[in-house]
Design a protein around this motif. Sequence first.
Motif, short mmCIF file in Angstrom:
data_model
loop_
_atom_site.label_atom_id
_atom_site.label_comp_id
_atom_site.label_asym_id
_atom_site.label_seq_id
_atom_site.Cartn_x
_atom_site.Cartn_y
_atom_site.Cartn_z
N ARG A 117 0.84 -1.20 0.00
CA ARG A 117 0.00 0.00 0.00
C ARG A 117 0.87 1.25 0.00
NH1 ARG A 117 -4.35 -1.70 4.77
NH2 ARG A 117 -5.18 -3.57 3.72
N ASP A 118 0.46 2.23 -0.75
CA ASP A 118 1.15 3.52 -0.73
C ASP A 118 0.79 4.25 0.56
OD1 ASP A 118 2.85 3.72 -2.80
OD2 ASP A 118 1.50 4.80 -4.13
N PRO A 119 1.78 4.68 1.34
CA PRO A 119 1.46 5.45 2.56
C PRO A 119 0.69 6.72 2.18
CG PRO A 119 3.77 4.79 2.55
CD PRO A 119 3.23 4.49 1.18
N GLN A 120 -0.48 6.91 2.81
CA GLN A 120 -1.33 8.05 2.46
C GLN A 120 -1.12 9.24 3.36
OE1 GLN A 120 -5.16 5.80 2.67
NE2 GLN A 120 -5.46 6.52 0.57
N TRP A 121 -0.62 9.01 4.57
CA TRP A 121 -0.60 10.08 5.57
C TRP A 121 0.82 10.34 6.06
CZ3 TRP A 121 -5.13 11.82 4.77
CH2 TRP A 121 -6.22 10.97 4.58
N ARG A 122 0.97 11.53 6.65
CA ARG A 122 2.22 11.91 7.31
C ARG A 122 1.88 12.32 8.74
NH1 ARG A 122 6.47 12.78 3.86
NH2 ARG A 122 7.49 14.03 5.46
N PHE A 123 2.91 12.62 9.51
CA PHE A 123 2.66 13.03 10.90
C PHE A 123 1.81 14.30 10.95
CE2 PHE A 123 6.64 10.83 12.85
CZ PHE A 123 6.01 9.61 12.68
N THR A 124 1.90 15.13 9.90
CA THR A 124 1.10 16.37 9.89
C THR A 124 -0.40 16.08 9.73
OG1 THR A 124 1.62 16.53 7.52
CG2 THR A 124 2.91 17.90 9.05
N ASP A 125 -0.75 14.86 9.36
CA ASP A 125 -2.16 14.48 9.22
C ASP A 125 -2.70 13.85 10.49
OD1 ASP A 125 -2.51 15.05 6.31
OD2 ASP A 125 -0.95 13.54 6.12
N ILE A 126 -1.89 13.81 11.53
CA ILE A 126 -2.30 13.21 12.80
C ILE A 126 -2.34 14.29 13.87
CG2 ILE A 126 -1.75 11.47 14.55
CD1 ILE A 126 -0.20 9.94 12.40
N GLY A 127 -3.47 14.47 14.49
CA GLY A 127 -3.60 15.46 15.55
C GLY A 127 -3.09 14.92 16.87
N GLY A 128 -2.46 15.79 17.66
CA GLY A 128 -2.00 15.39 18.99
C GLY A 128 -0.84 14.42 18.95
N TYR A 129 -0.72 13.65 20.03
CA TYR A 129 0.31 12.60 20.16
C TYR A 129 1.72 13.14 19.93
CZ TYR A 129 -3.56 9.31 20.25
OH TYR A 129 -4.71 8.64 20.61
N HIS A 130 1.99 14.33 20.47
CA HIS A 130 3.30 14.94 20.27
C HIS A 130 4.41 14.14 20.92
CE1 HIS A 130 1.58 18.43 18.36
NE2 HIS A 130 0.74 18.59 19.37
N ALA A 131 4.15 13.55 22.09
CA ALA A 131 5.18 12.77 22.77
C ALA A 131 5.58 11.57 21.92
CB ALA A 131 4.67 12.31 24.14
N VAL A 132 4.59 10.90 21.33
CA VAL A 132 4.87 9.74 20.49
C VAL A 132 5.61 10.19 19.22
CG1 VAL A 132 3.86 7.87 19.14
CG2 VAL A 132 2.91 8.44 21.38
N LYS A 133 5.13 11.28 18.60
CA LYS A 133 5.79 11.77 17.38
C LYS A 133 7.24 12.13 17.66
CE LYS A 133 1.61 13.87 15.38
NZ LYS A 133 0.95 15.15 15.13
N GLU A 134 7.47 12.82 18.76
CA GLU A 134 8.83 13.25 19.09
C GLU A 134 9.73 12.04 19.35
OE1 GLU A 134 11.22 15.96 22.41
OE2 GLU A 134 9.03 16.04 22.30
N PHE A 135 9.20 11.06 20.08
CA PHE A 135 9.98 9.87 20.40
C PHE A 135 10.31 9.09 19.13
CE2 PHE A 135 10.45 5.42 21.57
CZ PHE A 135 11.30 5.48 22.67
#
Length: 582
Positions: free
Chosen positions: A261-279
Amino acid sequence: MKTGGYLDDSWIQKALLKRKANYSPVMCFETVDPKRILQLKSYVLTSEEFSGIDQVFIYDPWDGLGLLKLSPTGPVTEPYRKKLQSETPLASRIRPDGLVELQNLKAVLKEVDRFLRQRRTVFIIQNLSEAREFESGFQSAIRAWAIDPQVISNGSSVFILTSDASKIMDDFTKDFVVIIPVDPSSDEERRRLVQAVAADLEVPCDSEKTEQLAVALAGLNLHQTESILLESYQRTRDFDLRTIKDLKSDMVRKSRVLEVRDPQWRFTDIGGYHAVKEFVSKYIVNVLKHSDRARYFGLSLPKGLLFFGPPGTGKSLFANALASEVHLPFIYLVTENIYSKWLGESGQNMKSAITMAEKMSPAIVFVDEIDRFGKRTGVAAGSAEEETQRVFSQFLEWLGNPSREAIIVGTTNVPEHLDEAFTRAGRFDYKIPFLYPGPQARLEVLMVHLGFAEGSRRPKVPLSMGREETAEFLRERIVPLTRNFSCAELEELVTRAKRIAFDRQAEAVSEEDLLKATRTFRIDHAHRRRVVQSCLAQARRFTDDQTFLDAIEEEMGSAESDEEWTRSSRNASATEPETGPG
């Protein structure tokens, strides 16, 4: 030596080395690629190593027994005819010349047996998908030839070509055979094949495009690679990369155990979860993007991630976005299609999935609901249980393989149901909890789905309010009402608000539409609170980075009530909220 101009014959050389060392005169190549089969035939007929061969027999279930000969255009098969022993008038009337072609496998094995024992002979068996032992005696013949002094001493060889040795041989028989897994295609073979096909079709293809195509076609065998190139040319008169990726996805999907599958989303398409994104950005994305620097410092590249938490908290979405961030293919392991009611097929499905995924790697291999693989019981009560245990062991072995190229991302809603073998050190590099979003995260998730997050690919929802007014309304009215909502429920809230506006024939979604949509949900808050406590307990058990865990708990709002957050956020900012990267 390179056969066919660009084909690597190392797999044939490996088998012949075993033959010279007298491991066994019977060799099984696990491939059904027509190009590989033709490669083996050409090698046998043209290589000096087989110059003293008396006969080259070939058996195909459809064509029967034949003799392999070399023609100006390549290997050809001539039917083998045996003279009938019977001289009865009836036999003479049926076959005046007294010759008969051999189709039955048992008769074929009996006929070739005497040649293998008496003179230096090669016997190739192709396209054999099954062999009923009580009808053919196939395995008995294999075992007999493997230890026969005459077959060994005169240099006879038996080559079997099949997709999987386990389909036609039991474990006992496989011990008598040299089994060679054949690489579907190497990087260099794909490059050379692309260049060869491009030259034949007069398609412009520079070195950069050749490399892109070779990478895009990874995991496919040579025949599949050539077929996709030809189909792309027929459709577009070019080797169009988008078309080739789509054709490959369709081909892989036919295996039923993997989907590309072609990845459809990026981190900018996900709200919140900054701790997880940063980690994840710090310890996974950066390491993968700067792999040479990581190796310089002796840092191993991450090979496994376990996402756990309640349903609807964004685990699957985050895995998809991770593939986008590191620019890798996103491969979905279809676990529900791994298991089969047929004995032995589940293990073969798992083996095929692992082989194909590794050949397409480096890639993100996504395993949703990884707990489906079950637990070890210690006792296998029946063939079905044995098959389940076999699949479980195959997956564990893959997880623990230090040379694994695939980055496995597994998810589970119930980490407590996982076998301890999954959670021990060395299987997954990081175990990351996904809890219900806290108040700030809920605000950001809603803003993303309303189309207000910068950099997001999500379309903007027609609203009767501006961005700042919407953010303030959500903060004051909606966020306090959505405590313990999952991310999926917040997305559904926006969808319901759009339906309400549509039904009343409005031009835009209003504040009242959002409030009405929020009130349509029935959430068991007592149950959700128990889930939160359970998830936090699991997070403390599985997550060994205390700083990361503290950041998650703080972000999820476990330290303060929604009312406290609303008051503090109102005092901290009278303007728009920060939506961060989501």
